[in-house]
Motif scaffolding. Sequence first.
Motif, PDB file in Angstrom:
ATOM      1  N   ARG A 243     -12.342  -3.362   1.359  1.00 25.90           N
ATOM      2  CA  ARG A 243     -11.491  -4.512   1.655  1.00 25.90           C
ATOM      3  C   ARG A 243     -12.116  -5.382   2.741  1.00 25.90           C
ATOM      4  O   ARG A 243     -12.074  -6.617   2.668  1.00 25.90           O
TER       5      ARG A 243
ATOM      6  N   PRO B 130      -4.049  -5.468   0.840  1.00 28.12           N
ATOM      7  CA  PRO B 130      -4.691  -5.300   2.138  1.00 28.12           C
ATOM      8  C   PRO B 130      -4.790  -3.867   2.576  1.00 28.12           C
ATOM      9  O   PRO B 130      -5.755  -3.461   3.181  1.00 28.12           O
TER      10      PRO B 130
ATOM     11  N   ASP C 231     -11.738   2.568   0.439  1.00 25.40           N
ATOM     12  CA  ASP C 231     -10.916   1.392   0.172  1.00 25.40           C
ATOM     13  C   ASP C 231     -10.860   0.446   1.367  1.00 25.40           C
ATOM     14  O   ASP C 231     -10.881  -0.776   1.215  1.00 25.40           O
TER      15      ASP C 231
END
Length: 335
Positions: free
Chosen positions: A95, A302, A91
């Motif tokens: 991002r 985020p 992840d």
Amino acid sequence: MNATLGIDIGGTKTLAALVGPDGAVLDRARAETPAAQGPDAVLRTAAGLARRLGGAGPVGVGAAGLIDPATGVVRYATDSLPGWAGTPVADELARRIGRPVVVDNDVNAAALGESWAGAARGHAHVLLVAVGTGLGGGLVRGGAVDHGARGGAGEVAHLPAPDADKLTCGCGRTGHLEGVASGTGLARAYRLRTGVDVTGREVAARCAAGDAAAVEVLATAGHALGRALAGLVALLDPQTVVVAGGAGGALLPYARSAYAAERLPVHADVTLVPAALGDAAVAVGAARAAMTRRARCLPSGPGPAGGGQAGPGPAEPGSPPRSVTFPRTTETEPQ
């Protein structure tokens, strides 16, 4: 030509490679891993290499540590990457680079790379053993990595080995295969015999030069490795066994003789072969995983950037990631 990006994140170096549909490395970039600066710096370095090389589609990552293959979270880690346990690598990298990411353990990725485009090309069932500072293993079945129930299949380091009764494994116990058949094991065994403190790489060099003590150390280590591999072949029934890592080449001649003496006649065609992809093996295998596995979706927020922060949980409920402190790295470069 379409190319897939694969990244190898290790304790000392991070290597990114653009890999063609036939497994050929088309371009590469390398940087030192800022391990001491923590997971955020490590991920920042990997993302920088990814942006430099480009490519299209999902990105594959082979990373040190025990990785949850479903989430890309590091479940366990050694002290080669401080704070790495708990890091949501998939992840976080997704991002940072804006592309889906697939993450697996680095030795698993190397096994997939060698089975697809390396020494075991064309074989769907492959066992890879990486002999370096520590000892690692990866298992490919049906052309895909076999992760086991917890993502930890192939951990050959902790197999019992009588030749390692007085030698310490990375887990802190004695009597395990890594204690004798690894760069660290070679160094320790040589010190016990001679009182001389040198690296495993130097022990191998002294063996090649005819040093009697070094020859004895490598013969013992190779014998232990060969016997263990014969047992694994009897259990797992692969088509071939790939021996990788900086110390693998030095042990291979001794391992082959012990392996041939121990294996069953039905496995006479299952040979021990040296790895062929060199330092690109992990990146090539990671790229292959990105081509064939469903990548993690891009995270909606985020998210955290450091190890041990909130993120996707491990595969087993009630079993959160934790750090296991080993006295050394289990990367495949010899000590």
